[in-house]
Design an enzyme around this catalytic site. Structure first.
Site, PDB file in Angstrom:
ATOM      1  N   LYS A   1       1.626  -0.259  10.217  1.00 53.01           N
ATOM      2  CA  LYS A   1       1.360   0.543   9.016  1.00 53.01           C
ATOM      3  C   LYS A   1       0.134   1.420   9.181  1.00 53.01           C
ATOM      4  CE  LYS A   1       3.822  -2.233   5.646  1.00 53.01           C
ATOM      5  NZ  LYS A   1       3.786  -3.094   4.451  1.00 53.01           N
TER       6      LYS A   1
ATOM      7  N   ARG B   1       5.535 -10.471   8.808  1.00 56.64           N
ATOM      8  CA  ARG B   1       6.692  -9.575   8.962  1.00 56.64           C
ATOM      9  C   ARG B   1       6.320  -8.517   9.987  1.00 56.64           C
ATOM     10  NH1 ARG B   1       8.367  -4.689   6.858  1.00 56.64           N
ATOM     11  NH2 ARG B   1      10.592  -4.489   6.407  1.00 56.64           N
TER      12      ARG B   1
HETATM   13  C1  PT1 Z   1       6.127  -5.579   3.302  1.00 56.52           C
HETATM   14  C2  PT1 Z   1       7.149  -4.602   3.540  1.00 56.52           C
HETATM   15  C3  PT1 Z   1       8.474  -4.933   3.145  1.00 56.52           C
HETATM   16  N1  PT1 Z   1       6.904  -3.386   4.110  1.00 56.52           N
HETATM   17  C4  PT1 Z   1       7.726  -7.020   2.379  1.00 56.52           C
HETATM   18  N2  PT1 Z   1       8.728  -6.145   2.580  1.00 56.52           N
HETATM   19  C5  PT1 Z   1       7.900  -2.512   4.273  1.00 56.52           C
HETATM   20  N3  PT1 Z   1       7.989  -8.221   1.796  1.00 56.52           N
HETATM   21  C6  PT1 Z   1       9.204  -2.848   3.891  1.00 56.52           C
HETATM   22  C7  PT1 Z   1       2.276   2.516   5.733  1.00 56.52           C
HETATM   23  O1  PT1 Z   1       1.243   2.463   5.009  1.00 56.52           O
HETATM   24  O2  PT1 Z   1       4.867  -5.350   3.616  1.00 56.52           O
HETATM   25  N4  PT1 Z   1       6.445  -6.738   2.729  1.00 56.52           N
HETATM   26  N5  PT1 Z   1       9.470  -4.040   3.347  1.00 56.52           N
HETATM   27  C8  PT1 Z   1       7.608  -1.170   4.881  1.00 56.52           C
HETATM   28  N6  PT1 Z   1       6.854  -0.356   3.988  1.00 56.52           N
HETATM   29  C9  PT1 Z   1       5.760   0.405   4.396  1.00 56.52           C
HETATM   30  C10 PT1 Z   1       4.697   0.608   3.539  1.00 56.52           C
HETATM   31  C11 PT1 Z   1       5.711   0.915   5.681  1.00 56.52           C
HETATM   32  C12 PT1 Z   1       3.557   1.296   3.960  1.00 56.52           C
HETATM   33  C13 PT1 Z   1       4.603   1.631   6.117  1.00 56.52           C
HETATM   34  C14 PT1 Z   1       3.500   1.808   5.266  1.00 56.52           C
HETATM   35  O3  PT1 Z   1       2.288   3.063   6.848  1.00 56.52           O
END
Ligand code: PT1
Length: 280
Positions: A227, A261
């Site tokens: 992220k 995760r």
């Molecule tokens: C997470 C999560 C998810 N993240 C759970 N499920 C994502 N339970 C999808 C960035 O800032 O943390 N927990 N499902 C992916 N979402 C993101 C959010 C991907 C922010 C990248 C960023 O780069």
């Protein structure tokens, strides 16, 4: 009373096995860029990715059809199902629990009926009808905190006290789910790194995941892999965040996270094995 296991559909994970968290591997089902009709190519890719994660020591496979990265637009229900269902059918007997990353009750219902073991809901089961669907099954749940919606959540996230507000939200959702009759061993919580949080919010949460897990007294899932927050801390672009992400998983482990995760299962499992050997 202290909870001793996480119940997840056909599976039950002990929570008192020393410091090593479970590794949830991310399986993104992307649209097929090689063909426009049949999606055999993307199914094939997804299955070999899953096979590799299993060989690498994954504990839970988290399958997602809709991207919820910042700025992502929502995906139509039909398309989400079209991506997910063949993968769920193909992997249901792979020996690992299948988690479905969705906030849509209809997707929850269809995938649970097809054999999914866990629902990972970035919307914290706030969609109309979501609770009714999971109540009618014995799936595990991940309740995540998000401020806003993916399309706009990073525009101006604001908190007076991010740890307090995220904890209060999670506690409220836990209470609603318990009152609806969902058994506590099925629940896990997630502060939602990057979901309506700036880099300072993310860093404050990172320092406090142990505190959040202890105050809520539930297994905590931490998702930081690749992220932006890892980029903020390392100065690296998305392609070069492996070491930073593994570091984040170890920080989560050190604070007692129950599940991490991740995209990079092999590297994370190796790091956690070494971690466990040194900690036990
Ligand atoms: C997470 C999560 C998810 N993240 C759970 N499920 C994502 N339970 C999808 C960035 O800032 O943390 N927990 N499902 C992916 N979402 C993101 C959010 C991907 C922010 C990248 C960023 O780069």
């Amino acid at each position: 009373m202290k909870q001793h296991y996480f119940h997840c559909g056909r599976y039950r994970f002990p929570l008192d096995r020393g410091p090593r968290p479970l590794v949830m591997g991310i399986l993104n089902i992307t649209p097929d860029s090689f063909s426009d009709g049949g999606s055999f190519h993307s199914l094939d890719l997804a299955l070999s990715h899953a096979e590799q994660m299993i060989a690498d020591g994954v504990d839970i496979i988290d399958i997602g059809g809709e991207s919820t990265r910042p700025g992502s637009p929502p995906l139509a229900l039909e398309e989400e199902l079209r991506r997910l269902m063949p993968v769920v059918y193909a992997l249901r007997d792979c020996g690992k629990p299948l988690s479905i990353d969705t906030y849509k009750p209809a997707v929850m219902r269809e995938t649970l009926a097809a054999g999914a073991d866990m629902i990972n809901d970035i919307f914290g089961f706030r969609s109309d009808g979501a609770i009714d669907v999971v109540r009618d099954s014995d799936c595990g749940l991940c309740i995540m905190h998000m401020q806003g919606v993916p399309q706009t959540m990073q525009e101006e996230p604001q908190y007076a006290d991010v740890v307090q507000e995220v904890s209060d939200f999670l506690r409220q959702r836990v209470d609603v789910l318990l009152e609806a009759g969902i058994e506590r061993p099925r629940l896990s919580i997630d502060p939602g790194f990057g979901f309506g949080k700036n880099s300072e919010h993310n860093r404050t949460l990172l320092k406090n995941i142990g505190h959040i897990a202890r105050t809520l007294d539930l297994p905590l899932l931490a998702g930081m892999s690749r992220k932006r927050m890892i980029g903020d801390l390392t100065g690296r672009g998305i392609e070069n965040r492996l070491a930073g992400s593994v570091g984040a998983a170890l920080v989560a482990a050190a604070q007692g996270a129950a599940i991490v995760r991740v995209h990079d299962v092999a590297a994370t499992v190796d790091a956690l094995r070494v971690w466990q050997a040194g900690m036990s």
